[in-house]
Design a protein around this motif. Structure first.
Motif, PDB file in Angstrom:
ATOM      1  N   LEU A 222      15.930  -6.263  -6.031  1.00 52.12           N
ATOM      2  CA  LEU A 222      17.283  -6.459  -5.986  1.00 52.12           C
ATOM      3  C   LEU A 222      17.680  -7.444  -4.980  1.00 52.12           C
ATOM      4  CD1 LEU A 222      18.503  -2.690  -5.731  1.00 52.12           C
ATOM      5  CD2 LEU A 222      18.288  -4.219  -7.863  1.00 52.12           C
ATOM      6  N   ASP A 223      17.783  -8.743  -5.546  1.00 49.78           N
ATOM      7  CA  ASP A 223      18.066  -9.890  -4.787  1.00 49.78           C
ATOM      8  C   ASP A 223      19.466  -9.866  -4.183  1.00 49.78           C
ATOM      9  OD1 ASP A 223      17.485 -12.173  -3.222  1.00 49.78           O
ATOM     10  OD2 ASP A 223      17.213 -13.601  -4.812  1.00 49.78           O
ATOM     11  N   GLU A 224      19.826 -10.452  -3.081  1.00 46.01           N
ATOM     12  CA  GLU A 224      21.125 -10.541  -2.403  1.00 46.01           C
ATOM     13  C   GLU A 224      21.805  -9.248  -2.454  1.00 46.01           C
ATOM     14  OE1 GLU A 224      22.103 -12.822  -0.481  1.00 46.01           O
ATOM     15  OE2 GLU A 224      20.648 -14.307  -1.173  1.00 46.01           O
ATOM     16  N   ILE A 225      21.085  -8.168  -2.119  1.00 44.27           N
ATOM     17  CA  ILE A 225      21.896  -6.698  -1.957  1.00 44.27           C
ATOM     18  C   ILE A 225      23.144  -6.765  -1.591  1.00 44.27           C
ATOM     19  CG2 ILE A 225      20.615  -5.936  -0.204  1.00 44.27           C
ATOM     20  CD1 ILE A 225      21.237  -4.075  -3.474  1.00 44.27           C
TER      21      ILE A 225
ATOM     22  N   GLY B 280       0.661  -1.078   0.119  1.00 47.14           N
ATOM     23  CA  GLY B 280       0.131  -0.158  -0.012  1.00 47.14           C
ATOM     24  C   GLY B 280       0.867   1.164  -0.166  1.00 47.14           C
ATOM     25  N   ARG B 281       2.281   0.977   0.139  1.00 49.76           N
ATOM     26  CA  ARG B 281       3.165   2.412   0.072  1.00 49.76           C
ATOM     27  C   ARG B 281       4.152   2.190  -0.986  1.00 49.76           C
ATOM     28  NH1 ARG B 281       4.513   2.734   6.534  1.00 49.76           N
ATOM     29  NH2 ARG B 281       2.196   2.908   7.176  1.00 49.76           N
ATOM     30  N   ASP B 282       4.518   3.147  -1.617  1.00 53.23           N
ATOM     31  CA  ASP B 282       5.539   3.200  -2.708  1.00 53.23           C
ATOM     32  C   ASP B 282       6.715   3.577  -2.355  1.00 53.23           C
ATOM     33  OD1 ASP B 282       5.751   2.794  -5.516  1.00 53.23           O
ATOM     34  OD2 ASP B 282       5.592   4.916  -6.215  1.00 53.23           O
ATOM     35  N   THR B 283       7.132   2.822  -0.972  1.00 57.08           N
ATOM     36  CA  THR B 283       8.525   3.356  -0.517  1.00 57.08           C
ATOM     37  C   THR B 283       9.321   1.963  -0.785  1.00 57.08           C
ATOM     38  OG1 THR B 283       7.595   2.402   1.675  1.00 57.08           O
ATOM     39  CG2 THR B 283       7.520   4.754   1.072  1.00 57.08           C
ATOM     40  N   PRO B 284      10.745   2.208  -0.653  1.00 56.11           N
ATOM     41  CA  PRO B 284      11.555   1.099  -0.676  1.00 56.11           C
ATOM     42  C   PRO B 284      11.605   0.031   0.614  1.00 56.11           C
ATOM     43  CG  PRO B 284      12.746   2.966  -0.828  1.00 56.11           C
ATOM     44  CD  PRO B 284      11.583   3.375  -0.672  1.00 56.11           C
ATOM     45  N   THR B 285      11.550  -1.273   0.378  1.00 54.99           N
ATOM     46  CA  THR B 285      11.275  -2.235   1.254  1.00 54.99           C
ATOM     47  C   THR B 285      12.522  -3.271   1.121  1.00 54.99           C
ATOM     48  OG1 THR B 285       8.907  -2.189   0.695  1.00 54.99           O
ATOM     49  CG2 THR B 285       9.784  -4.010   2.058  1.00 54.99           C
ATOM     50  N   LEU B 286      12.943  -3.560   2.428  1.00 53.94           N
ATOM     51  CA  LEU B 286      14.069  -4.459   2.584  1.00 53.94           C
ATOM     52  C   LEU B 286      13.571  -5.815   3.263  1.00 53.94           C
ATOM     53  CD1 LEU B 286      17.143  -4.938   2.396  1.00 53.94           C
ATOM     54  CD2 LEU B 286      17.322  -4.040   4.734  1.00 53.94           C
ATOM     55  N   LEU B 287      13.793  -6.861   2.524  1.00 49.30           N
ATOM     56  CA  LEU B 287      13.369  -8.367   2.912  1.00 49.30           C
ATOM     57  C   LEU B 287      14.780  -8.715   3.480  1.00 49.30           C
ATOM     58  CD1 LEU B 287      11.327  -9.359  -0.043  1.00 49.30           C
ATOM     59  CD2 LEU B 287      10.656  -8.209   2.149  1.00 49.30           C
ATOM     60  N   LEU B 288      14.555  -9.330   4.754  1.00 46.14           N
ATOM     61  CA  LEU B 288      15.641  -9.987   5.634  1.00 46.14           C
ATOM     62  C   LEU B 288      15.364 -11.510   5.622  1.00 46.14           C
ATOM     63  CD1 LEU B 288      16.874  -7.105   8.034  1.00 46.14           C
ATOM     64  CD2 LEU B 288      17.750  -7.584   5.731  1.00 46.14           C
ATOM     65  N   GLY B 289      16.150 -12.540   5.233  1.00 48.98           N
ATOM     66  CA  GLY B 289      16.007 -13.818   5.799  1.00 48.98           C
ATOM     67  C   GLY B 289      16.813 -14.729   4.946  1.00 48.98           C
ATOM     68  N   GLU B 290      17.003 -15.793   5.554  1.00 51.80           N
ATOM     69  CA  GLU B 290      17.890 -16.922   4.904  1.00 51.80           C
ATOM     70  C   GLU B 290      17.606 -17.266   3.635  1.00 51.80           C
ATOM     71  OE1 GLU B 290      18.086 -20.372   7.690  1.00 51.80           O
ATOM     72  OE2 GLU B 290      18.501 -19.029   9.286  1.00 51.80           O
ATOM     73  N   THR B 291      18.654 -17.867   2.905  1.00 53.50           N
ATOM     74  CA  THR B 291      18.102 -18.305   1.730  1.00 53.50           C
ATOM     75  C   THR B 291      17.201 -19.271   1.518  1.00 53.50           C
ATOM     76  OG1 THR B 291      20.480 -17.964   0.982  1.00 53.50           O
ATOM     77  CG2 THR B 291      19.438 -19.601  -0.380  1.00 53.50           C
ATOM     78  N   GLY B 292      15.984 -19.426   0.862  1.00 47.31           N
ATOM     79  CA  GLY B 292      15.118 -20.362   0.538  1.00 47.31           C
ATOM     80  C   GLY B 292      14.013 -20.270   1.292  1.00 47.31           C
ATOM     81  N   THR B 293      13.832 -19.280   1.849  1.00 42.69           N
ATOM     82  CA  THR B 293      12.738 -18.567   2.773  1.00 42.69           C
ATOM     83  C   THR B 293      11.581 -18.192   1.919  1.00 42.69           C
ATOM     84  OG1 THR B 293      13.547 -16.571   3.497  1.00 42.69           O
ATOM     85  CG2 THR B 293      13.925 -18.338   5.051  1.00 42.69           C
ATOM     86  N   GLY B 294      11.834 -17.635   0.787  1.00 40.99           N
ATOM     87  CA  GLY B 294      10.584 -17.284  -0.061  1.00 40.99           C
ATOM     88  C   GLY B 294      10.643 -15.842  -0.139  1.00 40.99           C
ATOM     89  N   LYS B 295      11.612 -15.222  -0.207  1.00 35.94           N
ATOM     90  CA  LYS B 295      11.931 -13.584  -0.360  1.00 35.94           C
ATOM     91  C   LYS B 295      11.529 -13.310  -1.582  1.00 35.94           C
ATOM     92  CE  LYS B 295      16.148 -13.548   0.877  1.00 35.94           C
ATOM     93  NZ  LYS B 295      16.520 -14.934   1.207  1.00 35.94           N
ATOM     94  N   GLU B 296      11.922 -13.880  -2.772  1.00 35.58           N
ATOM     95  CA  GLU B 296      11.669 -13.422  -4.212  1.00 35.58           C
ATOM     96  C   GLU B 296       9.937 -13.563  -4.183  1.00 35.58           C
ATOM     97  OE1 GLU B 296      12.636 -13.800  -8.693  1.00 35.58           O
ATOM     98  OE2 GLU B 296      13.617 -14.889  -7.280  1.00 35.58           O
TER      99      GLU B 296
ATOM    100  N   ALA C 262      16.479  -7.383  -1.105  1.00 33.47           N
ATOM    101  CA  ALA C 262      16.594  -8.437  -0.027  1.00 33.47           C
ATOM    102  C   ALA C 262      17.965  -9.034   0.053  1.00 33.47           C
ATOM    103  CB  ALA C 262      15.759  -9.762  -0.883  1.00 33.47           C
ATOM    104  N   THR C 263      18.273  -9.719   1.175  1.00 31.59           N
ATOM    105  CA  THR C 263      19.445 -10.368   1.572  1.00 31.59           C
ATOM    106  C   THR C 263      19.483 -11.305   2.585  1.00 31.59           C
ATOM    107  OG1 THR C 263      21.956  -9.688   2.250  1.00 31.59           O
ATOM    108  CG2 THR C 263      19.907  -8.357   3.296  1.00 31.59           C
ATOM    109  N   SER C 264      20.381 -12.220   2.444  1.00 37.06           N
ATOM    110  CA  SER C 264      20.508 -13.347   3.523  1.00 37.06           C
ATOM    111  C   SER C 264      21.589 -13.288   4.211  1.00 37.06           C
ATOM    112  CB  SER C 264      20.393 -14.896   2.414  1.00 37.06           C
ATOM    113  OG  SER C 264      21.686 -14.733   1.838  1.00 37.06           O
ATOM    114  N   ARG C 265      22.204 -12.230   3.977  1.00 40.00           N
ATOM    115  CA  ARG C 265      23.479 -11.953   4.696  1.00 40.00           C
ATOM    116  C   ARG C 265      23.152 -11.198   6.082  1.00 40.00           C
ATOM    117  NH1 ARG C 265      28.456 -10.298   0.944  1.00 40.00           N
ATOM    118  NH2 ARG C 265      29.494 -10.674   3.032  1.00 40.00           N
TER     119      ARG C 265
END
Length: 469
Positions: A257-260, A177-193, A298-301
């Motif tokens: 941007l995956d694995e930023i 609902g917002r047009d703002t940058p979003t950062l997804l944090l989580g391990e590889t394979g959790t479904g970030k994409e 998104a990043t898994s690091r």
């Protein structure tokens, strides 16, 4: 054996006798082979043509399990599912046969099946097969191209009903609902994409492009061109046509941007400039181009550690982390394991011919595993188990155990389960630490507020924090 349509033991049980007088001569003359099986997938009738193809007499084949005679047949599946397959290609010895399979029902119950060999020589079908393959290749190419520019997933594809999963979905709806940058944090394979595409699909940009790029998969010397594009003749081999970068391709839509965390420092500064000015300058060009792009990263690091050691710019982090969503690992939402397995098994079945369910014992084995590869590893495990099972009934605990890492070497599922059990004190300590960290994040680092969220006093919280440090 007679073809008595009124007998439930006959080869054509469920088929009226008056139809057989017309059907049998046609089966004998018009096909390259015909065969019938009962509810146990045993041969009850076979015509002379099929018997010659197999190389045995009909009377020696009747009564035998069909898979003993024709290993590649899928007649047992037709009997089990009651689903016809009007056209299929079956391998038999060194031949490819075009076959048709039909279930036979009596009083609504599948009591057998019929199969016909329509062609035992594919040569006459070669032009048609060639055209079909070309159409399939064209369709696959079109789908791949479309998938690169549009989002395939919605929030319903992020499966889960646990509190952790529901919190992720709530925050994802907020991000949509917002047009703002979003950062997804989580391990590889959790479904970030999946989550990134779901946010785009639910946003006002849903009908615009969704463009994803995995920074870990692009060589460092190509990243700038990949992001900002290349002007004609910018360097040797660049060509004489403008090549658009990911920002230009995502104009009006979303850039994922995956694995930023894998982005080099030099490019981080240029990305920050683009995010702030919404302008890009292709390589070899003095012209800036205006872009309108919503960024989801998104990043898994461990981004906190990278900020501390200077490998990730803090100003870029603050620009990207306007809204943060932490995607929990599978081991933190095992309540979702059952519905995740159900959804994954259904999705796997859509891509092939195997169908399977999961027994409660098999699910119990999965619940005791630690899932370092998360949902991606879970899908791979289920695919392997289904391949071993060959679509014959529900997946058992032994079949699941056998495909888990070390499963073939560590004995029975019970032994593996015992090895996976952790001491209670260790499990409680980990859960307590996770709860404290979650509360501190929710409270923005304010310890008094975090203590209230946890329902404990500040002194107790300080005591626990001193033990964790």
């Amino acid at each position: 054996m007679t073809a008595g349509g009124g007998s439930s033991r006959g080869p054509f049980m469920g088929i009226p006798r008056h139809l057989l007088t017309t059907l049998l001569p046609l089966l004998e003359e018009a096909t390259a082979g015909a065969i019938a099986v009962d509810s146990d997938a045993r041969i009850t009738w076979i015509n002379a043509s099929y018997a010659r193809l197999i190389g045995d007499a009909p009377e020696r084949l009747v009564g035998r399990a069909i898979r003993e005679v024709i290993p590649a047949t899928r007649m047992p599946e037709t009997v089990r599912t009651g689903q016809p397959r009007l056209l299929d290609i079956m391998e038999f010895r060194d031949q490819q046969l075009v076959v048709s399979r039909l279930p036979v029902e009596e009083d609504g119950v599948v009591v057998g099946a019929l199969a016909f060999v329509l062609y035992d020589d594919l040569q006459p079908l070669a032009p048609l097969m060639s055209k079909y393959r070309r159409l399939q290749d064209d369709l696959a190419a079109a789908r791949r191209a479309l998938a690169r520019r549009t989002a395939r997933y919605s929030l319903s594809d992020f499966v889960g009903a646990s509190p952790a999963a529901l919190d992720v979905k709530r925050r994802a709806r907020l991000a949509a609902g917002r047009d703002t940058p979003t950062l997804l944090l989580g391990e590889t394979g959790t479904g970030k994409e999946i989550l990134a595409q779901a946010i785009h699909s639910a946003s006002a940009r849903a009908d615009r492009p969704f463009v994803g790029v995995n920074l870990a998969a692009v060589p460092e010397n190509l990243l700038e061109a990949e992001f900002f594009g290349v002007a004609p003749g910018a360097y040797t081999g660049a060509g004489q046509r403008t090549r658009e970068g990911k920002f230009q391709l995502a104009h009006g839509g979303t850039l994922f941007l995956d694995e930023i965390g894998d982005m080099p420092l030099a490019l981080q500064a240029k990305l920050l400039r683009v995010l702030e000015e919404q302008q890009v300058e292709p390589l070899g060009s003095n012209q800036v181009q205006q872009v309108d792009v919503r960024v989801i990263a998104a990043t898994s690091r461990d981004i906190g550690a990278m900020l501390a050691d200077g490998t990730f710019r803090s100003d870029l982090y603050y620009r990207l982390n306007v809204l943060e969503i932490r995607v929990p690992p599978l081991r933190e939402r095992l309540q979702d394991l059952g519905i995740l397995c159900e959804a994954l098994l259904e999705d796997i079945a859509l891509g092939g011919e195997l169908h399977a369910e999961l027994t409660s014992d098999a699910l119990a084995v999965l619940e005791l595993y630690h899932w370092p590869g998360n949902i991606r590893e879970l899908r791979n495990t289920l695919e392997q188990a289904m391949t071993m099972n060959e679509g014959e009934g529900a997946l058992s605990a032994n079949e699941v155990h056998a495909v888990l890492p070390g499963g073939r070497d560590n004995g029975s599922p019970a032994a593996t389960s015992a090895a996976m059990v952790r001491p209670l004190a260790e499990t409680v300590a980990d859960a307590e630490q996770a709860a404290i960290e979650s509360a501190l994040r929710a409270a923005g680092g304010n310890r008094s507020r975090a203590a209230r969220l946890l329902g404990i006093s500040r002194s107790v919280l300080y005591e626990k924090l001193s033990k964790l440090s």
